[in-house]
Enzyme design. Sequence first.
Site, short mmCIF file in Angstrom:
data_model
loop_
_atom_site.label_atom_id
_atom_site.label_comp_id
_atom_site.label_asym_id
_atom_site.label_seq_id
_atom_site.Cartn_x
_atom_site.Cartn_y
_atom_site.Cartn_z
N ASP A 27 6.83 -5.11 5.26
CA ASP A 27 5.37 -5.31 5.22
C ASP A 27 4.84 -5.36 6.65
O ASP A 27 5.10 -6.31 7.38
CB ASP A 27 5.12 -6.64 4.47
CG ASP A 27 3.68 -7.11 4.55
OD1 ASP A 27 2.82 -6.31 4.94
OD2 ASP A 27 3.44 -8.29 4.21
N ASN A 29 1.53 -5.32 7.63
CA ASN A 29 0.23 -5.98 7.89
C ASN A 29 0.15 -7.40 7.33
O ASN A 29 -0.92 -8.01 7.33
CB ASN A 29 -0.93 -5.12 7.37
CG ASN A 29 -0.92 -5.01 5.84
OD1 ASN A 29 -0.06 -5.61 5.18
ND2 ASN A 29 -1.84 -4.26 5.27
N ASP A 31 0.30 -8.68 4.32
CA ASP A 31 -0.37 -9.03 3.06
C ASP A 31 0.62 -9.27 1.91
O ASP A 31 0.22 -9.41 0.76
CB ASP A 31 -1.40 -7.95 2.66
CG ASP A 31 -0.73 -6.61 2.34
OD1 ASP A 31 0.51 -6.50 2.49
OD2 ASP A 31 -1.45 -5.67 1.95
N ASP A 35 4.58 -1.57 3.22
CA ASP A 35 3.63 -0.49 3.52
C ASP A 35 4.25 0.50 4.51
O ASP A 35 5.39 0.32 4.98
CB ASP A 35 2.32 -1.09 4.07
CG ASP A 35 2.57 -2.13 5.15
OD1 ASP A 35 3.55 -1.96 5.90
OD2 ASP A 35 1.81 -3.11 5.24
N ASP A 208 9.73 13.12 -11.02
CA ASP A 208 9.83 12.04 -11.99
C ASP A 208 9.85 12.60 -13.42
O ASP A 208 9.13 13.55 -13.74
CB ASP A 208 8.60 11.14 -11.81
CG ASP A 208 8.66 9.88 -12.65
OD1 ASP A 208 9.63 9.13 -12.50
OD2 ASP A 208 7.73 9.65 -13.45
N GLU A 269 14.75 14.14 -11.74
CA GLU A 269 15.17 12.94 -12.46
C GLU A 269 15.19 13.33 -13.94
O GLU A 269 14.20 13.22 -14.65
CB GLU A 269 14.18 11.79 -12.26
CG GLU A 269 14.69 10.49 -12.87
CD GLU A 269 13.65 9.64 -13.58
OE1 GLU A 269 13.93 8.47 -13.84
OE2 GLU A 269 12.56 10.15 -13.91
C1 NOJ Z 1 11.02 7.00 -13.92
C2 NOJ Z 1 10.77 6.10 -12.76
O1 NOJ Z 1 11.95 6.00 -12.00
C3 NOJ Z 1 10.32 4.77 -13.34
O2 NOJ Z 1 10.25 3.77 -12.37
C4 NOJ Z 1 8.99 4.98 -14.01
O3 NOJ Z 1 8.62 3.80 -14.67
C5 NOJ Z 1 9.07 6.11 -15.05
N1 NOJ Z 1 9.76 7.24 -14.56
C6 NOJ Z 1 7.68 6.54 -15.45
O4 NOJ Z 1 7.07 7.27 -14.43
#
Ligand code: NOJ
Length: 547
Positions: A27, A29, A31, A35, A208, A269
Amino acid sequence: MMSLNTEPTPWWRNAVVYQVYVRSFADGNGDGIGDIAGLRSRLDYLNDLGVDAIWINPWYKSPLADGGYDVSDYRQIEPRYGSIEEAQALISEANELGIRVIVDMVPNHTSEEHKWFQEAKDSPIGHPSRSRYHIRPGQGKDGSEPPTDWSSIFGGPAWSRLPDGEWYLHIFAPEQPDLNWEHPEVLEEFESVLRFWLDLDVDGFRIDVAHGMIKDPEFPDIGDQDHDLLSSSRMADHPFWDRDGIHEIVRAWRKVLDEYGEDRMMVAEAWVPRDRLPLYLRPDEYHQSFNFDLLAAPWDAGTFADVIANASAAAASVGSSPTWVLSNHDIMREATRYGLSDDADWRTWPVTGPVNKLNAELGVQRARAAALILLGLPGSSYIYQGEELGLPEVWDLPAEVLDDPVWERSNGEQKGRDGCRVPLPWTADGPSYGFGAGSAWLPQPDEWAKLAASVQAVDDGSMLNLFRETIKLRKQWATADETITVGLVDRSGRLTYARGSGLVCVANMGTKPVKLPEHKRVLIQSETDAVMAGRLVPNCAVWLDVS
Ligand code: NOJ
């Protein structure tokens, strides 16, 4: 000035990639939230660790309903993390150190605050803006039943109702409406977003839910089939996982990346069955895909050997290189997972206990051995922040601090993923152990003072120094070629693999000391006393020079 290595092998084929969960890394800053400023201030640490690249979890503008996997603007940085200018500065500073930058891309769904969803929601039924999402009438009298029986990965139904009575699909949280990838504007927009980040010089993307995106146009019911994310799509012809139409999208993205040269990469993924993964890795699709079999494997030599041999062969069969993952921001940290007794399910154990099913010391010992297994393998190894510090899962976070939607949506049956997302300890003291100037967004356990990076940096026997040394040795012993021979596993629980360089990695995953093969010298061992009287003690691993 760039000092990236320019060997002919594309860099991503055998990289050590360090996953940065920005919110919990450092972090800058004060908060309480990690970041970009914090990340920039710790680049030297990553350089000393020896990583080749960082993968940054989503840092885009987001209400953070799912830790940033709910993006409201793909071309902006979440203000709590910083600005586009800071992102640019980070990318160039990392590149100067020879560290590549991979960003996360979230194509399956947007945030409900994305301008497209706002427009869809505010438009009358039948308006074209609605067709960028899956918005449909319900079933039953007055359409008050959802269009299908699909449930959300986080628990509860996968459909939520709009005020006008129609339903929208969200395979994840209600704040994450699924995009309709049959709509041409969706592909156009994502190609443009990829270009936006490629122009800012990122080296790649982690995509993702790469096995999502396409839905069965018939929207059939699914029955009681298991469609949990971690158990992959076991069902052939699943209505929303791993549908063939995905590959056309991937090929379009790949064309965009190829315009920028062969050093830009995408890693998928994709939670799909083993025999389906190579499809994602064809030469005009992904460069790499995460292989989650190792992460899902129990502490068992036979399973590890099988996964290693299969994943290596599968990647080679399509000209890709394998990837290895032991943990990430979605699952229990391995230092805890490996300490749980065989009859405990890591997903539910933090809620159900009992505590005596955890042997924390054993978990750490095995995690050290696992690091040696991981880093000697061909291909790329992905390390999740804090793995190099041997951080345990903070499984006992109090309910009132939990932030992951899984906790609420599973009605408290699963604690969710906050326990592996607790901010890193950098120093032995300070309000958040050096994470920032104030307290951190999730509380860190007191014991983390002794796990702080600064403490481990000066302790020869620490997990951090084990990672540093092993990564250094890896460059000499494990990256020149991608050949691997995995030894047969007998009842002793001895896992052995050999690399073309003359490196042999042996891990004892059994209960009694095991014999080591003939060797010239021990290159590194997971504990100082791992080798005793020529034998490797249980829960330890060793790298041998047999050249
Ligand atoms: C896989 C990601 O690694 C996870 O963290 C996320 O909740 C889901 N996809 C939905 O985007």
